[in-house]
Design a protein around this motif. Structure first.
Motif, PDB file in Angstrom:
ATOM      1  N   TRP A 163       0.929  -1.316  -0.079  1.00 60.99           N
ATOM      2  CA  TRP A 163       0.180   0.187  -0.120  1.00 60.99           C
ATOM      3  C   TRP A 163       0.809   1.170  -0.115  1.00 60.99           C
ATOM      4  CZ3 TRP A 163      -4.626  -1.536  -1.040  1.00 60.99           C
ATOM      5  CH2 TRP A 163      -5.279  -2.757  -0.395  1.00 60.99           C
ATOM      6  N   LEU A 192      -5.077   3.536   7.047  1.00 59.07           N
ATOM      7  CA  LEU A 192      -4.283   3.836   5.662  1.00 59.07           C
ATOM      8  C   LEU A 192      -3.194   4.967   6.012  1.00 59.07           C
ATOM      9  CD1 LEU A 192      -7.297   4.002   3.317  1.00 59.07           C
ATOM     10  CD2 LEU A 192      -5.864   2.211   3.958  1.00 59.07           C
ATOM     11  N   MET A 234      -0.162   5.478   2.934  1.00 55.51           N
ATOM     12  CA  MET A 234      -0.668   5.962   1.882  1.00 55.51           C
ATOM     13  C   MET A 234      -0.727   7.277   1.784  1.00 55.51           C
ATOM     14  SD  MET A 234      -3.581   2.944   1.299  1.00 55.51           S
ATOM     15  CE  MET A 234      -3.424   2.936  -0.572  1.00 55.51           C
TER      16      MET A 234
END
Length: 182
Positions: free
Chosen positions: A101, A129, A134
């Protein structure tokens, strides 16, 4: 040509989350390649599999790695994200040091049949995230409340204002991704 992976947190047929994702991707650049990445058949993450992963883990990780950007579309389950989505996130972040990711531009779209629109699940998902490094698009915040009133029985968004809002957000995400990939 930019590759956009779409991960829908709902496994339900005629999912409102899928309808939201489809309305959003209508705003992506004309040359975008969009791939819906299935998470329904992933076995529960188990650290014992890190040394010898099931083929489904390996395929999923490779598919995620091949994408330039990721769109997460999810319902809210019990003030959090669905178990299937959390499982997929964990699988692609492991084994330790092999997080696929990392550095990918991403956006979080959440919806709920309630008026809150998945706001809590949106922030729960963003926390994970962010930790996974990310690059999140923060504005506009994409919480779609009362989704069952905005869609047809097949889960497709039919409300023109919502369609326009999601398409405009998709356009903004296309610009966001282009800035991060430049």
């Amino acid at each position: 040509m930019t590759k956009y992976g779409v991960i829908v947190g709902s496994l339900r047929k005629n999912s409102y989350s899928l309808g939201v994702a489809e309305a959003f991707i209508a705003g992506l650049p004309a040359d975008a390649t969009v791939q819906f990445i299935n998470i329904a058949d992933l076995p529960l993450y188990n650290q014992d599999y890190d040394a010898d992963s099931p083929a489904s883990y390996t395929t999923f990780r490779q598919t995620v790695a091949e994408q330039d950007a990721i769109i997460f579309a999810s319902p809210e389950h019990n003030r959090s994200v669905p178990a299937a989505l959390k499982n997929a996130i964990d699988i692609a972040s492991r084994p330790w040091g092999e997080n696929v990711w990392s550095q990918k531009p991403a956006v979080v779209l959440t919806q709920s049949t309630s008026a809150l629109g998945g706001a809590i699940s949106n922030h729960v998902l963003r926390n994970s995230l962010d930790f996974l490094d990310m690059n999140l698009m923060h504005q506009p915040e994409l919480y779609i409340g009362n989704s069952s009133k905005l869609a047809d029985e097949a889960g497709k968004i039919t409300n023109s204002d919502t369609q326009a809002f999601l398409k405009a957000a998709g356009e903004k995400f296309g610009d966001f991704v282009n800035q991060h990939l430049a």
